[in-house]
Motif scaffolding. Structure first.
Motif, mmCIF file in Angstrom:
data_model
loop_
_atom_site.group_PDB
_atom_site.id
_atom_site.type_symbol
_atom_site.label_atom_id
_atom_site.label_comp_id
_atom_site.label_asym_id
_atom_site.label_seq_id
_atom_site.Cartn_x
_atom_site.Cartn_y
_atom_site.Cartn_z
ATOM 1 N N LEU A 276 0.215 -5.784 -7.106
ATOM 2 C CA LEU A 276 -0.618 -6.941 -6.781
ATOM 3 C C LEU A 276 -1.388 -7.407 -8.010
ATOM 4 N N MET B 13 4.520 0.866 0.177
ATOM 5 C CA MET B 13 3.202 0.232 0.280
ATOM 6 C C MET B 13 2.375 0.502 -0.970
ATOM 7 N N PHE C 10 3.638 -1.684 -3.733
ATOM 8 C CA PHE C 10 3.173 -3.055 -3.516
ATOM 9 C C PHE C 10 1.729 -3.221 -3.993
ATOM 10 N N CYS C 11 0.878 -2.239 -3.675
ATOM 11 C CA CYS C 11 -0.526 -2.308 -4.113
ATOM 12 C C CYS C 11 -0.631 -2.280 -5.633
#
Length: 450
Positions: A25, A18, A21-22
């Protein structure tokens, strides 16, 4: 990661993914790489210094969160999350599994900073900081800090639950209200860090620039240094306590481990009564140290098989006063010192050393008295065999109101009913089998008032 349960390994991996992924972005705006690099270098350098031998003090954790929060107030979310990355990845890890702990620390900080920056941006905080609108900046920064704290608390709670180490109350898995208290307790220091981070962000956007912003870290560093010295002093006191308890265990082999178990039972009672965490810790110390005065009692009396003579009992009954003399100079023990002195007082006034009755007996001493008697009954000694836990609890109920405080007895009964108790035999089998008598009630046995 091999030392963690499989579910905890999966949880850490999910958090790390996670976080990745951040970071990947799209930022939605050009990334100010110079600002990212400067803040990341400052954060990593300060955390490295805090853990260095130069400081040589226990690291309290989260020392330089103001730098991370300043990044959240100044940068787009993906860029702000990058500020935490080098420091979290490169700093050493003290305990195994090293890889899992490193990934966990990195993922947790990246997610918390990213979420704080996202909330700050959505609330219009970036414009307030750019315009030096202090009231508006305070409101949006407060929302970001609350989210930062919430993410850290939820992630910590999850990994603790999965490793069977979640906050407990009376031995139970903590309810949501326990995690809510953890959140509120963390929010206060993080609010201070948030104010420092906001000051950094406002100065960064002012004509004075980044150099002035970094000066904010100086008073934070001084306050942390003072806090670190407190931690060092506390660690020294705890080392002293461990040494004293080990000395008692070595001297009285029959009760080896007794002090730690009394500390555990005292903590269970205190939590059941709803005491705050700081007081629970003090009562744990009280239970651990309650018998330290036995260092002043002749060993032959502590290890004697069979009943004590009246003269021998009078000598043993001096141990609470000996213990109080030993610990009265340890200031952070607080009410634990009174428990060391008065844990053999009885509610009806028949106890020692001063024959106090009822409310005259300090509450801490009433807690330790119940914990001490319970462990004495459920452990094999030179003068009695261990009783089953239900029998010991029935004996405490029988003596509640005369010898023991009924509130403390009820709290221990409820706590053990939920969490259970695993007593340990503290005497060698060969010696304990030499005791011919069967266990009599704790209040009637000769020598039971040890």
């Amino acid at each position: 990661m091999e030392a963690l349960p499989a579910r905890a390994r999966a949880y850490v991996a999910c958090v790390a993914l996670m976080a990745l992924f951040c970071l990947l972005l799209p930022p939605g705006a050009p990334i100010p790489w110079r600002a990212v690099a400067l803040l990341a270098a400052v954060y990593a350098g300060c955390e490295r210094l805090a853990r260095s031998r130069l400081v040589a003090a226990p690291h309290p954790g989260g020392t330089f969160h103001p730098v991370l929060l300043a990044g959240a107030f100044l940068l787009p979310p993906s860029a702000a999350a990058l500020v935490a990355l080098p420091g979290a990845l490169l700093l050493s890890v003290d305990r195994r599994p090293h890889l899992a702990r490193r990934l966990w620390r990195t993922g947790q900080l990246v997610l918390a900073v990213w979420a704080a920056s996202r909330v700050h941006l959505a609330a219009g905080g970036r414009d307030a900081v750019a315009d030096c609108d202090v009231p508006g900046a305070l409101a949006t920064a407060g929302a970001a800090v609350a989210v930062f704290c919430l993410v850290l608390t939820l992630l910590d709670g999850g990994v603790l639950a999965l490793t069977a180490g979640a906050p407990r109350r009376g031995g139970r898995m903590a309810a949501p209200d326990a995690w809510w208290r953890l959140f509120l307790r963390s929010l206060v220091p993080l609010a201070v860090h948030g104010l420092a981070g906001l000051m950094m962000a406002l100065l960064w956007r002012s004509p004075y620039g980044p150099v002035a912003a970094l000066l904010v870290l100086l008073p934070m560093g001084v306050s942390w240094w003072a806090f670190a010295q407190y931690h060092r002093e506390r660690a020294a006191h705890q080392a002293t306590i461990r040494a004293l308890v080990q000395a008692v265990d070595i001297k009285d082999g029959y009760t080896r481990g007794h002090s730690e178990r009394v500390g555990r039972a005292s903590m269970m009672i205190a939590r059941e009564l709803g005491m705050d965490d700081e007081r629970v810790e003090v009562l744990r110390f009280a239970g651990i140290l309650h018998d330290v005065g036995k260092l002043g009692v002749p060993t032959r009396l502590l290890t004697k098989d069979g009943p004590l003579t009246p003269e021998e009992r009078r000598v043993i009954e001096l141990h609470p006063e000996y213990g109080h003399e030993m610990v009265r100079g340890i200031s952070f023990l607080g009410e634990a010192r009174a428990a060391v002195l008065h844990h053999h007082e009885r509610l009806d006034g028949s106890g020692y050393p001063y024959g106090l009755a009822g409310g005259q007996i300090p509450e801490s001493a009433r807690v330790v008295a119940v914990a001490d008697a319970f462990d004495a009954m459920t452990s094999t000694r030179s003068y009695s065999r261990a009783r089953p836990v239900p029998v010991a609890l029935d004996e405490l109920r029988r003596c509640a109101g005369t010898h023991f405080d009924p509130r403390m007895v009820g709290a221990l009964v409820q706590a053990i009913g939920r969490a259970g108790w695993h007593p340990a035999v503290t005497a060698d089998d060969a010696r304990s089998t030499a005791v011919p008598e069967t266990a009599a009630p704790v209040t009637d046995r000769p020598g039971a008032r040890r």
